[in-house]
Write a protein that holds these residues in place. Structure first.
Motif, mmCIF file in Angstrom:
data_model
loop_
_atom_site.group_PDB
_atom_site.id
_atom_site.type_symbol
_atom_site.label_atom_id
_atom_site.label_comp_id
_atom_site.label_asym_id
_atom_site.label_seq_id
_atom_site.Cartn_x
_atom_site.Cartn_y
_atom_site.Cartn_z
ATOM 1 N N LEU A 129 0.767 -1.170 0.015
ATOM 2 C CA LEU A 129 -0.091 -0.052 0.115
ATOM 3 C C LEU A 129 0.901 1.228 0.018
ATOM 4 C CD1 LEU A 129 -2.853 -0.727 2.535
ATOM 5 C CD2 LEU A 129 -3.237 -0.450 0.141
ATOM 6 N N GLN A 130 0.263 2.293 -0.353
ATOM 7 C CA GLN A 130 0.903 3.442 -0.375
ATOM 8 C C GLN A 130 0.002 4.771 0.414
ATOM 9 O OE1 GLN A 130 2.084 5.111 -4.324
ATOM 10 N NE2 GLN A 130 4.003 3.953 -4.064
ATOM 11 N N GLY A 131 0.526 5.221 1.245
ATOM 12 C CA GLY A 131 -0.029 6.257 2.095
ATOM 13 C C GLY A 131 -0.124 7.447 1.397
ATOM 14 N N PRO A 132 -0.461 8.695 1.775
ATOM 15 C CA PRO A 132 -1.038 8.656 3.314
ATOM 16 C C PRO A 132 -2.509 8.242 3.772
ATOM 17 C CG PRO A 132 -1.078 11.029 2.318
ATOM 18 C CD PRO A 132 -0.809 10.035 1.197
ATOM 19 N N PHE A 133 -2.621 7.715 4.755
ATOM 20 C CA PHE A 133 -3.956 7.341 5.248
ATOM 21 C C PHE A 133 -4.053 8.077 6.615
ATOM 22 C CE2 PHE A 133 -2.930 3.568 2.908
ATOM 23 C CZ PHE A 133 -4.127 3.184 2.281
ATOM 24 N N ASP A 134 -5.379 8.113 7.115
ATOM 25 C CA ASP A 134 -5.585 8.873 8.412
ATOM 26 C C ASP A 134 -7.128 8.577 8.747
ATOM 27 O OD1 ASP A 134 -5.483 10.363 10.767
ATOM 28 O OD2 ASP A 134 -6.117 12.331 9.777
ATOM 29 N N PRO A 135 -7.612 8.094 9.653
ATOM 30 C CA PRO A 135 -6.716 6.989 10.523
ATOM 31 C C PRO A 135 -6.361 5.941 10.142
ATOM 32 C CG PRO A 135 -9.071 7.336 11.169
ATOM 33 C CD PRO A 135 -9.035 8.208 10.009
ATOM 34 N N CYS A 136 -5.575 5.057 10.762
ATOM 35 C CA CYS A 136 -5.285 3.801 10.696
ATOM 36 C C CYS A 136 -6.043 3.078 11.729
ATOM 37 C CB CYS A 136 -3.796 3.127 10.185
ATOM 38 S SG CYS A 136 -3.053 4.092 9.093
ATOM 39 N N PHE A 137 -6.899 1.986 11.589
ATOM 40 C CA PHE A 137 -7.329 1.194 12.587
ATOM 41 C C PHE A 137 -6.861 -0.150 12.652
ATOM 42 C CE2 PHE A 137 -11.347 -0.946 14.176
ATOM 43 C CZ PHE A 137 -11.175 -0.852 15.671
ATOM 44 N N ILE A 138 -6.276 -0.513 13.659
ATOM 45 C CA ILE A 138 -5.803 -1.959 13.665
ATOM 46 C C ILE A 138 -6.573 -2.793 14.874
ATOM 47 C CG2 ILE A 138 -3.816 -3.531 14.305
ATOM 48 C CD1 ILE A 138 -1.961 -0.759 13.565
ATOM 49 N N ASP A 139 -7.097 -3.827 14.263
ATOM 50 C CA ASP A 139 -8.013 -4.739 15.020
ATOM 51 C C ASP A 139 -8.145 -6.066 14.362
ATOM 52 O OD1 ASP A 139 -10.276 -5.432 16.511
ATOM 53 O OD2 ASP A 139 -11.724 -4.577 15.570
ATOM 54 N N ALA A 140 -7.201 -6.761 14.449
ATOM 55 C CA ALA A 140 -7.051 -8.181 13.679
ATOM 56 C C ALA A 140 -6.035 -8.985 14.683
ATOM 57 C CB ALA A 140 -6.194 -7.907 12.451
ATOM 58 N N ASP A 141 -5.226 -9.867 14.176
ATOM 59 C CA ASP A 141 -4.272 -10.879 14.749
ATOM 60 C C ASP A 141 -3.265 -10.148 15.690
ATOM 61 O OD1 ASP A 141 -3.524 -10.318 12.188
ATOM 62 O OD2 ASP A 141 -2.087 -11.785 12.435
ATOM 63 N N LYS A 142 -3.350 -10.408 17.049
ATOM 64 C CA LYS A 142 -2.332 -9.839 18.100
ATOM 65 C C LYS A 142 -0.945 -9.948 17.783
ATOM 66 C CE LYS A 142 -5.982 -8.209 19.757
ATOM 67 N NZ LYS A 142 -6.768 -8.311 18.389
ATOM 68 N N PRO A 143 -0.512 -11.340 17.322
ATOM 69 C CA PRO A 143 0.768 -11.451 16.875
ATOM 70 C C PRO A 143 1.491 -10.559 16.157
ATOM 71 C CG PRO A 143 -0.158 -13.634 17.124
ATOM 72 C CD PRO A 143 -1.247 -12.486 17.252
ATOM 73 N N SER A 144 0.542 -10.219 15.035
ATOM 74 C CA SER A 144 1.152 -9.167 14.141
ATOM 75 C C SER A 144 0.986 -7.812 14.534
ATOM 76 C CB SER A 144 0.318 -9.196 12.867
ATOM 77 O OG SER A 144 0.555 -10.608 12.220
ATOM 78 N N TYR A 145 0.520 -7.174 15.449
ATOM 79 C CA TYR A 145 0.279 -6.140 16.009
ATOM 80 C C TYR A 145 1.435 -5.081 15.882
ATOM 81 C CZ TYR A 145 -4.630 -5.245 17.328
ATOM 82 O OH TYR A 145 -5.923 -5.069 17.660
ATOM 83 N N ASP A 146 2.690 -5.712 16.347
ATOM 84 C CA ASP A 146 3.876 -4.806 16.220
ATOM 85 C C ASP A 146 4.395 -4.769 14.620
ATOM 86 O OD1 ASP A 146 4.818 -6.472 19.133
ATOM 87 O OD2 ASP A 146 5.763 -4.529 18.709
ATOM 88 N N TYR A 147 4.320 -5.524 13.990
ATOM 89 C CA TYR A 147 4.205 -5.025 12.375
ATOM 90 C C TYR A 147 3.137 -4.139 12.036
ATOM 91 C CZ TYR A 147 4.298 -5.208 7.405
ATOM 92 O OH TYR A 147 4.184 -4.665 6.182
ATOM 93 N N TYR A 148 2.122 -4.282 12.408
ATOM 94 C CA TYR A 148 0.924 -3.584 11.774
ATOM 95 C C TYR A 148 0.924 -2.094 12.319
ATOM 96 C CZ TYR A 148 -1.995 -7.579 10.937
ATOM 97 O OH TYR A 148 -2.278 -8.865 10.520
ATOM 98 N N TYR A 149 1.746 -1.983 13.489
ATOM 99 C CA TYR A 149 1.793 -0.446 14.151
ATOM 100 C C TYR A 149 2.914 0.007 13.249
ATOM 101 C CZ TYR A 149 3.593 2.981 17.211
ATOM 102 O OH TYR A 149 4.071 4.151 17.801
ATOM 103 N N ASP A 150 4.053 -0.604 13.325
ATOM 104 C CA ASP A 150 5.086 0.169 12.555
ATOM 105 C C ASP A 150 5.002 0.214 10.987
ATOM 106 O OD1 ASP A 150 7.125 -0.147 14.432
ATOM 107 O OD2 ASP A 150 7.490 -2.224 14.182
#
Ligand SMILES: C[S@@+](CC[C@H](N)C(=O)[O-])C[C@H]1O[C@@H](n2cnc3c(N)ncnc32)[C@H](O)[C@@H]1O
Length: 214
Positions: A129-150
Motif C-alpha cells: 500500500l501507499q499512504g497517506p492514510f488517516d486514521p489507521c485502525f488496527i483490529d486483527a491478529d495480535k501476534p502481528s500488531y507490532d508489524y501493523y503498528y510499524d
C-alpha cells in the motif's frame, strides 16, 4: 481506586450507549446476522465503540482510512458513514465467510462505494500500500500488531492517528500470562516510549490506544 469499588458499575456501558448518537438500522441487522452466522460475534466493535470511531473520523476530517481486520464490516460501515462522498477506506481481511457477510451488508449501504476490501493476509496487503492514510485502525491478529503498528506509522500522514483495539486484553496486560497479553503489553510500552507519537491509552471497552504521529 478505593478497594472494592468498581471503576465501572454494572449498567454504565448501557447508560453510555443510551446517551450516544446511535448507528444505523443496518448496523443492528449486521450485528444480528453476525450473531446468527459466526462463532465470534464478540469480534465486532459494537454500538458504543462504533459511534466513537465514527466521531473520530469526523474530528480527523478523514478522507482516506486504513483498517486492518474487517470481520463482518461493522467498524468499516461506521467509518464509511462519517466520510465525505469522495472519501475511501481500504480494509483488510482473510476470512472468506466474514468477507461474504461484509460484502452483503456493504451492498445495502449508500456508502458502499467508499469501501474497498483487500482479501488475504493483512501483512501482505500493507506491504504494497501507499499512504497517506488517516486514521489507521488496527483490529486483527495480535501476534502481528507490532508489524501493523510499524507499517501504519509509515502509512499514516504526519498529524494523523493510529487507533489500536483490544490493548487491555480485558485487564490481562496487568499480569500477562498468555501470549497475546504479553505481546500487547510490550507494544503498549513501546508505543508509550516511541518519540514519533503522542499517545493515550483509553480504558474504553477492551482498551483503545490512540497514537498521534508527530
Ligand atoms: C476483531 S475482528 C475485526 C472486527 C471489525 N473491526 C469490526 O469491528 O467489525 C478481527 C478480524 O481480523 C481478521 N484477521 C486475523 N488475522 C488476519 C490477518 N493476518 N490478515 C487479515 N485479517 C486477519 C480475522 O479474520 C477477524 O475477522
Amino acid at each position: 481506586m478505593i478497594v472494592g469499588v468498581e471503576i465501572r458499575p454494572e449498567g454504565v456501558e448501557e447508560y453510555c450507549e443510551q446517551h450516544t448518537t446511535p448507528l444505523t438500522e443496518l448496523h443492528a441487522r449486521l450485528a444480528k446476522t453476525t450473531e446468527e452466522n459466526t462463532r465470534t460475534p464478540n469480534y465486532l466493535v459494537g454500538p458504543l465503540e462504533g459511534s466513537f470511531l465514527k466521531l473520530l473520523v469526523r474530528l480527523c476530517q478523514a478522507k482516506r482510512i486504513l483498517e486492518v481486520g474487517t470481520f463482518a464490516g461493522y467498524s468499516a460501515l461506521s467509518f464509511a458513514e462519517a466520510l465525505p462522498a469522495d472519501g475511501s477506506i481500504v480494509t483488510c481481511e482473510l476470512d472468506p465467510n466474514a468477507i461474504e457477510i461484509a460484502r452483503r451488508f456493504f451492498a445495502q449501504s449508500p456508502h458502499a462505494k467508499k469501501i474497498e476490501i483487500r482479501e488475504g493476509r493483512a501483512a501482505d496487503t500493507l506491504k504494497n500500500l501507499q499512504g497517506p492514510f488517516d486514521p489507521c485502525f488496527i483490529d486483527a491478529d495480535k501476534p502481528s500488531y507490532d508489524y501493523y503498528y510499524d507499517r501504519c506509522l509509515e502509512l499514516v500522514r504526519q498529524g494523523g492517528l493510529i487507533v489500536l483495539d483490544n490493548m487491555l486484553r480485558y485487564g490481562r496486560v496487568l499480569n500477562p500470562t498468555d501470549e497475546d497479553a504479553r505481546i500487547v503489553n510490550a507494544l503498549n510500552a513501546r508505543i508509550h516510549n516511541d518519540p514519533r507519537v503522542e499517545n493515550v491509552l483509553l480504558p474504553f471497552r477492551d482498551g483503545i490506544m490512540l497514537a498521534y504521529k508527530l
